[in-house]
Design an enzyme around this catalytic site. Structure first.
Site, PDB file in Angstrom:
ATOM      1  N   GLY A   1       0.846  -1.197   0.000  1.00  0.00           N
ATOM      2  CA  GLY A   1       0.000   0.000   0.000  1.00  0.00           C
ATOM      3  C   GLY A   1       0.872   1.234   0.000  1.00  0.00           C
ATOM      4  O   GLY A   1       0.559   2.251   0.620  1.00  0.00           O
TER       5      GLY A   1
ATOM      6  N   HIS B   1      -7.563   3.921  20.806  1.00  0.00           N
ATOM      7  CA  HIS B   1      -6.637   4.953  21.300  1.00  0.00           C
ATOM      8  C   HIS B   1      -6.852   5.274  22.776  1.00  0.00           C
ATOM      9  O   HIS B   1      -5.922   5.199  23.596  1.00  0.00           O
ATOM     10  CB  HIS B   1      -6.809   6.250  20.502  1.00  0.00           C
ATOM     11  CG  HIS B   1      -6.560   6.123  19.039  1.00  0.00           C
ATOM     12  ND1 HIS B   1      -5.732   5.166  18.489  1.00  0.00           N
ATOM     13  CD2 HIS B   1      -7.032   6.850  17.984  1.00  0.00           C
ATOM     14  CE1 HIS B   1      -5.695   5.307  17.182  1.00  0.00           C
ATOM     15  NE2 HIS B   1      -6.476   6.314  16.849  1.00  0.00           N
TER      16      HIS B   1
END
Length: 790
Positions: A36, A271
């Site tokens: 990618g 997170h």
């Protein structure tokens, strides 16, 4: 002609790199493959991170090759990758001459490869082996960074395993980007799929927040200051912990992803939860052991108190639906209930943290962009006169992750708390303060520490991958533990409509929420935008909807606020009735709608006069009262077992008589009617709560009921088109005698029925709810926005 000094410097640099190349042969060769490589993440962060790694490791004894890989043919991929590499930059402490040489060498070591089939991966592996052979190098490891959608992970892992895996003595590291599933089951399946091809120690699940410099400092700070912190890092001294990530941007351009995940899955489950573990976990004795740190995290997950629907508040910025409609080509009537804001209260059930809320908050289209952890301590000092004394000011420790008024990462400690130890390396104390305040205090009232040099989190984590520092990444066990914790909440709110907010500073205090026990709720009443405002939305665009429905009074709000209002109205009516006559007779219908009301009463109405309240049933299914299909069982599980109400004030319908269910000869309906006549003055209930079915039925009065037969009865056996077919129900005669009748309608699924009812004439045989017409009482409809507006 080149000046001698410049030539001399260049020769020295070349000689230095030659020495570094000779040194590299001793530690082996590393092949880095970015899958990618021309995507957005690679362009913004990954190539720069690996260039920085190369600069750090060029003299460490390793040699490198860098492969940018994607699905495109080389004719398309090569120019795209070259354009990215042109933008690479060195850190400020690297001399320009050395930077130019490093960049030139990095470009020579980097090449593009098309990686799509197993043959492509096999060809890459053959090329790596051929290079090692030609240059006489020993292979140290292969690093694959998968900057691709998660649905392709398993396929790529299979190709790496079958066609591009190095020899057993050579390490293999495969980096995976979130999302790692969208709930527990999907994360578990992804984990199983990957384990078919990769070992757990070969997988590095990246959460870039673990590379944020202020986050990386939490455990070292706790360790370095444990003599001062250990006595106060607990429930006796800490009031709450706030873990916050606010964004000003919206989801425009990302709605395809965002509409599937929402704010909790996007940033809170990963997170903010990872940050929570760093704040609350036990610090292992061996802090250098990644395994011990990951075990400590896992232990903390085992102590987290289960989340319920009331543990969170959710919101959605006003323009979100139009963005989704436009970008995903949805029809005009499509409504997304994906939350773009959430506030969650997390509690930890252990002796250190019991009862202390960890408030995790994140949202888009808010007033500022900032991320931080704020540990607020209790202040037990009361200043009689000098309230600005240092002893009376807030005591807090802040890990400022980034943005906001304080532009740089930092950790701050209130000067009335203690002076912390300076971190071992890489951080410095700030002694010159700018005109900035944090949480109402100027910087001069904190000890402030900031990194000597700011680093991108991806660069930090790429370095940790190379060092095999696994505690900076998410293990499979911790990932599944996190999803196991969050999935029940996500399921619980999956059908809840989030509170609308205009976005930016216009949100004002609309998203403020408060803790009540272990639950959170918005401080202010919900509002809804009734129509678009030309020139953009503002806080004035919102208003509370009230009005009439079928000529009767109507109250409407988002479901949570609607139920809160209903509970308050019920409480007030109960107190008035008990004060007036000593008793309050309340009849409750079955179904799922009243459950939210029951829970609200239990958790927020501690002074409800249950001692003087008689609880009756509006209708009942002909099943044992202990079965889950029983309306009384529903009432018991969600209300009765949580309140103190006299046993003889509870009146279940006698559907089971002589060990037989709803047999007319047993006279259960007549028995209930006699009990009502004996206890209720004029058999007129103080309150009757009804619902409405999708077909317009209410209580257990369905279409086609023989109303003429029921006319002289207060309680009757009826037939339902749904299983169980036999029912017992109050009749219109009993319902319409009530002093107050309330009809509660919740959910988008009721919108079509509510729309139809608003247009039809009274026809109880077709629409039984239209037969509810109090003779001397008052009928009020409580309809939430989903049911009313669709």
């Amino acid at each position: 002609m080149i000046p001698w000094k410049a030539l001399s410097g260049l020769l020295l640099l070349v000689g230095s790199l030659q020495q570094q190349t000779w040194a590299m042969e001793s530690k082996g060769h590393v092949s880095v493959v970015i899958v990618g490589a021309t995507g957005d993440l690679a362009r913004k962060y990954l190539w720069q991170g690996f260039f920085q790694l190369y600069g750090e490791q060029v003299s460490s004894g390793h040699s490198f090759s860098f492969y940018g890989a994607a699905l495109s043919e080389p004719e398309k991929g090569n120019p795209a990758m070259s354009e990215i590499l042109k933008g690479l930059a060195c850190s400020a402490d690297v001399a320009p001459e050395r930077c130019a040489l490093l960049k030139d060498q990095f470009l020579k070591l980097s090449q593009y490869r098309q990686l799509q089939t197993a043959e492509h991966y096999a060809a890459l592996s053959a090329e790596i082996r051929e290079q090692l052979k030609q240059e006489g190098l020993v292979e140290a490891g292969r690093l694959f960074y998968l900057s691709v959608p998660p649905f392709s992970y398993a396929d790529i892992a299979e190709k790496i395993n079958s066609s591009c895996r190095p020899d057993p003595e050579v390490w293999l590291r495969v980096v995976l980007e979130k999302p790692f599933g969208h709930d527990y089951e999907s994360a578990l399946q992804l984990s199983k799929d990957l384990k078919k091809f990769l070992k757990e120690e070969e997988m590095y699940r990246i959460d870039h927040y673990l590379g944020k410099q202020a986050v990386t400092q939490i455990l070292p700070f706790r360790h370095e200051n444990r003599k001062l912190l250990d006595p106060i890092w607990n429930k006796h001294h800490i009031e709450r912990v706030e873990i916050v990530m606010k964004e000003t941007v919206d989801a425009k351009g990302r709605t395809h992803f965002y509409n599937q995940y929402g704010v909790i899955r996007d940033v809170i489950q990963n997170h903010l939860t990872e940050i929570l573990t760093h704040v609350a976990m036990e610090i292992p004795v061996n802090r250098s052991s990644s395994e011990e740190i990951l075990k400590s995290k896992l232990k903390l997950f085992g102590s987290l108190q289960r989340l319920a629907k009331g543990s969170a508040v959710i919101g959605q910025y006003q323009a979100y639906n139009s963005e989704v409609t436009e970008e995903l080509n949805k029809t005009a009537d499509y409504i997304s209930i994906t939350p773009t804001f959430a506030g969650v209260a997390v509690y930890i059930e252990n002796s250190q943290w019991d009862g202390i809320p960890f408030i995790l908050t994140s949202g888009k289209a808010l007033d500022e962009r900032v991320s931080y952890v704020r540990v607020l301590f209790r202040n037990q000092v009361f200043c009689t006169q000098n309230i600005v004394s240092v002893h009376c000011k807030p005591k807090q420790i802040i890990f400022h992750i980034g943005q906001g008024n304080l532009k740089y990462p930092a950790f701050l400690v209130s000067k009335n708390l203690f002076k912390p130890q300076l971190p071992l390396s890489g951080w410095k104390e700030v002694t010159e303060y700018t005109n900035v305040s944090l949480f109402g205090q100027p910087l001069s009232e904190y000890y402030v520490y900031t990194p000597v040099a700011q680093m991108d989190p991806y660069a930090v984590l790429i370095s940790h991958i190379f060092q095999a520092k696994r505690d900076s990444f998410v293990s499979a066990e911790n990932l599944l533990a996190s999803w196991n914790f969050w999935t029940p909440l996500l399921d619980g709110i999956s059908h809840e409509y989030p509170r609308a907010y205009p976005g930016g500073v216009d949100n004002a205090n609309l998203l403020d929420f408060e803790l009540q026990g272990n639950e959170v709720s918005f401080v202010h009443e919900a509002v809804v935008l009734l129509s678009p405002v030309q020139g953009g939305a503002s806080s004035e665009s919102f208003q509370i909807t009230q009005g009439k429905y079928r000529t009767n009074e109507m109250v409407t709000a988002w479901a949570e606020e609607l139920v809160s209002r209903l509970a308050s109205d019920l409480h007030m009516a109960a107190e008035e009735a008990v004060k007036r006559s000593g008793q309050f007779h309340l009849a409750l219908s079955g179904g799922s709608s009243p459950i939210a009301l029951f829970q609200r009463l239990v958790l927020h109405h501690y002074t409800f006069p249950w001692k003087g309240t008689h609880l009756w049933m509006v209708d009942e299914r002909c099943v044992s009262l202990t079965e889950r299909g029983s309306n009384f069982r529903n009432l018991h599980d969600n209300l009765l077992q949580h309140i103190k109400v006299p046993y003889f004030n509870i009146h279940p319908m006698p559907v089971l008589v002589n060990q037989r269910l709803c047999v007319e000869e047993d006279g259960g309906a007549e028995s209930y009617e006699k009990e009502m006549s004996r206890l209720i003055n004029g058999t007129s209930f103080d309150w009757v709560l009804l619902g409405v079915g999708d077909d317009g039925h209410t209580a257990s009065l369905f279409r086609g009921c023989k109303l003429d037969v029921l006319e002289n009865k207060l309680v009757a056996l009826t037939e339902s088109p749904f299983k169980p077919h036999q029912r017992m129900s109050l009749t219109f005669s009993a319902i319409n005698k009530a002093k107050n009748i309330r009809v509660l309608v919740l959910g988008k699924g009721k919108h079509e029925m509510i729309t139809q009812l608003s247009r039809v004439k009274d026809d109880p045989k077709k629409w039984p709810i239209t037969g509810v017409k109090p003779s001397n009482g008052k009928l009020v409809w409580y309809i939430d926005y989903e049911a009313l507006l669709g």
